[in-house]
Design a protein around this motif. Structure first.
Motif, short mmCIF file in Angstrom:
data_model
loop_
_atom_site.label_atom_id
_atom_site.label_comp_id
_atom_site.label_asym_id
_atom_site.label_seq_id
_atom_site.Cartn_x
_atom_site.Cartn_y
_atom_site.Cartn_z
N PHE A 82 -34.48 -13.40 5.21
CA PHE A 82 -33.49 -13.38 6.45
C PHE A 82 -33.95 -15.10 7.37
O PHE A 82 -33.07 -15.73 7.33
CB PHE A 82 -34.05 -12.46 7.42
CG PHE A 82 -33.40 -11.31 7.53
CD1 PHE A 82 -32.19 -11.12 8.40
CD2 PHE A 82 -33.40 -10.34 6.61
CE1 PHE A 82 -31.44 -9.92 8.47
CE2 PHE A 82 -32.70 -9.23 6.50
CZ PHE A 82 -31.48 -8.91 7.32
N ARG A 83 -35.31 -15.39 6.82
CA ARG A 83 -35.72 -16.59 7.40
C ARG A 83 -34.64 -17.87 6.58
O ARG A 83 -34.25 -18.65 7.10
CB ARG A 83 -37.01 -17.04 7.32
CG ARG A 83 -37.92 -15.98 8.37
CD ARG A 83 -39.13 -16.40 8.53
NE ARG A 83 -40.05 -15.70 7.60
CZ ARG A 83 -40.58 -14.79 7.63
NH1 ARG A 83 -40.79 -14.04 8.78
NH2 ARG A 83 -41.51 -14.37 6.39
N ASP A 84 -34.97 -17.53 5.08
CA ASP A 84 -34.49 -18.69 4.24
C ASP A 84 -32.83 -18.61 4.70
O ASP A 84 -32.14 -19.80 4.22
CB ASP A 84 -34.60 -18.31 2.91
CG ASP A 84 -35.93 -18.65 2.54
OD1 ASP A 84 -36.60 -19.27 3.41
OD2 ASP A 84 -36.36 -18.25 1.38
N GLY B 186 -32.05 -8.89 12.87
CA GLY B 186 -31.16 -8.01 12.06
C GLY B 186 -32.00 -7.46 10.75
O GLY B 186 -31.20 -6.72 9.90
N ALA B 187 -33.13 -7.87 10.54
CA ALA B 187 -34.20 -7.19 9.48
C ALA B 187 -34.82 -5.82 10.33
O ALA B 187 -35.79 -6.12 11.18
CB ALA B 187 -34.86 -8.27 9.23
N ILE B 188 -34.41 -4.85 10.12
CA ILE B 188 -34.74 -3.45 10.91
C ILE B 188 -35.73 -3.04 9.89
O ILE B 188 -35.46 -2.45 8.62
CB ILE B 188 -33.54 -2.61 11.05
CG1 ILE B 188 -32.65 -3.17 11.81
CG2 ILE B 188 -34.05 -1.42 11.84
CD1 ILE B 188 -31.18 -2.58 12.03
N VAL B 189 -37.01 -2.57 10.35
CA VAL B 189 -37.89 -2.03 9.58
C VAL B 189 -38.24 -0.50 10.03
O VAL B 189 -38.62 -0.38 11.16
CB VAL B 189 -39.33 -2.73 9.85
CG1 VAL B 189 -40.45 -2.19 8.92
CG2 VAL B 189 -39.00 -4.32 9.32
N VAL B 190 -38.06 0.35 9.12
CA VAL B 190 -38.35 1.56 9.47
C VAL B 190 -39.58 2.03 8.50
O VAL B 190 -39.61 2.06 7.35
CB VAL B 190 -37.27 2.77 9.27
CG1 VAL B 190 -37.73 4.23 9.41
CG2 VAL B 190 -36.11 2.23 9.97
#
Length: 347
Positions: free
Chosen positions: A209-211, A218-222
């Protein structure tokens, strides 16, 4: 020269017409030698049988018996431990081919960290292989033992022993980039806590995402409570209770194929189609992924190369003796296997 007479460097030097020191430099690579002289020495050594004898002597196993330490939860006693099963199966085959005997030892978290070293010495083992257990206290104790040791599928943060592991961070970054390149901008990462190797996959997910210059929201962690299919099913189902629209996510990247299998069950129960409504990608490359419906896109780890690589590291460590040698960490490259579980997002 009579049959059976021992051939030495002097014989090679006489046949090649060079000094003994030149033969030594050619065979040991200890000084620059012209190509013409090098070829002459190697030809003489080959003709006299010296090269074959030297090679055979160098290939003699320094490791003949290995203590194999495996945590209880990694034992391949069910269909959820396909990764461990594949690693152990390949390691066993390679040991048989090399004439190395494996002595199994089940790791329990209740055991003192010195238990592995004590078991190895009791078995008169030449080295230790640990699978999946990267507790620092355990690895520190093994490192203090002075016995050649290799950790498979784990990381030693204190760098006391050698290790072989997938390139988890780069592989996860590569997989996430593929989803981003297909147009996905909100992606769920389903993972679990407890293993450094799995943490690296989360790192790689966020790196992508950073790159790409995308906002990290937008990076959802479950988080699941473990790596088994039911853990993936439970975690995603619980999350969807408060996020029935998937929080706008169009892709799901799971830190293990097992989690993906369970997550797909939860998605289907919720009426979500894969890949029409949401793309799903796994990580490991276990055989069941290809048979799944739909066939699972995944990061393929070269699991069958772990054993041979670990044995090579043990051999090198054993042959090195007491000479100081920095801990070696070998990361094996991974590939993304494209199947039918991912697609471009709708709209």
């Amino acid at each position: 020269m009579s049959k059976g007479e021992k051939v030495g460097m002097r014989d090679v030097s006489e046949r090649a017409g060079v000094a003994i020191s030149t033969v030594s430099h050619v065979l040991n690579g200890t000084a620059p030698i012209s190509e013409e002289v090098r070829a002459r020495v190697l030809d003489a050594a080959r003709e006299l049988g010296y090269l074959a004898r030297r090679t055979a002597r160098a290939s003699v196993n320094a490791v003949n018996k290995v203590l194999l330490a495996v945590p209880q939860d990694a034992l391949p006693d069910s269909d959820v431990n396909l990764v461990s099963w594949t690693i152990l199966n390949a390691l066993t085959r390679d040991c048989e081919a090399r004439g190395v005997r494996l002595v199994p030892f089940t790791l329990s978290r209740e055991d003192p960290v010195e238990a592995v070293d004590m078991a190895a010495r009791a078995a008169k083992a030449d080295g230790i292989i640990v699978i999946n257990d990267d507790r620092s206290a355990l690895l520190d104790a093994i490192g203090r033992s002075g016995m050649p040791a290799v950790l498979i599928n784990g990381e030693d943060p204190n760098m006391h022993i050698d290790s072989v592991t997938p390139g988890n961070r780069f592989a996860a970054q590569k997989a996430t980039k593929l989803l981003i390149d297909k147009g996905h901008r909100r992606i769920i990462h389903l993972t679990w806590r407890g293993r450094k190797t799995v943490d690296r996959r989360l790192d790689g997910f966020l790196d992508a995402f950073r790159d790409a210059g995308l906002p990290e929201e937008g990076a959802i962690v479950v988080m699941a409570r473990g790596f088994e299919p039911q853990h993936g099913d439970e975690a995603l189902a619980e999350w969807m209770e408060t996020h029935p629209d998937l929080d706008g996510a169009t892709a799901l990247f799971c830190a293990a194929d097992n989690l993906a299998f369970g997550a797909i069950r939860a998605l289907k129960r919720a009426g979500k189609r894969v890949p029409e409504d949401i793309s799903v990608m796994g990580f490991d490359g276990v055989a069941l992924g290809e048979l799944h419906q739909p066939p699972l896109t995944t990061v393929l780890i070269p699991l069958e190369q772990f054993g041979p690589t670990a044995l090579d590291l043990l051999e090198a460590r054993a042959k090195n003796g007491q000479t100081p040698r920095a801990a070696h960490r070998v990361e094996l490259g991974c590939e993304v296997v494209l199947r039918d579980s991912i697609a471009v997002p709708k709209g």
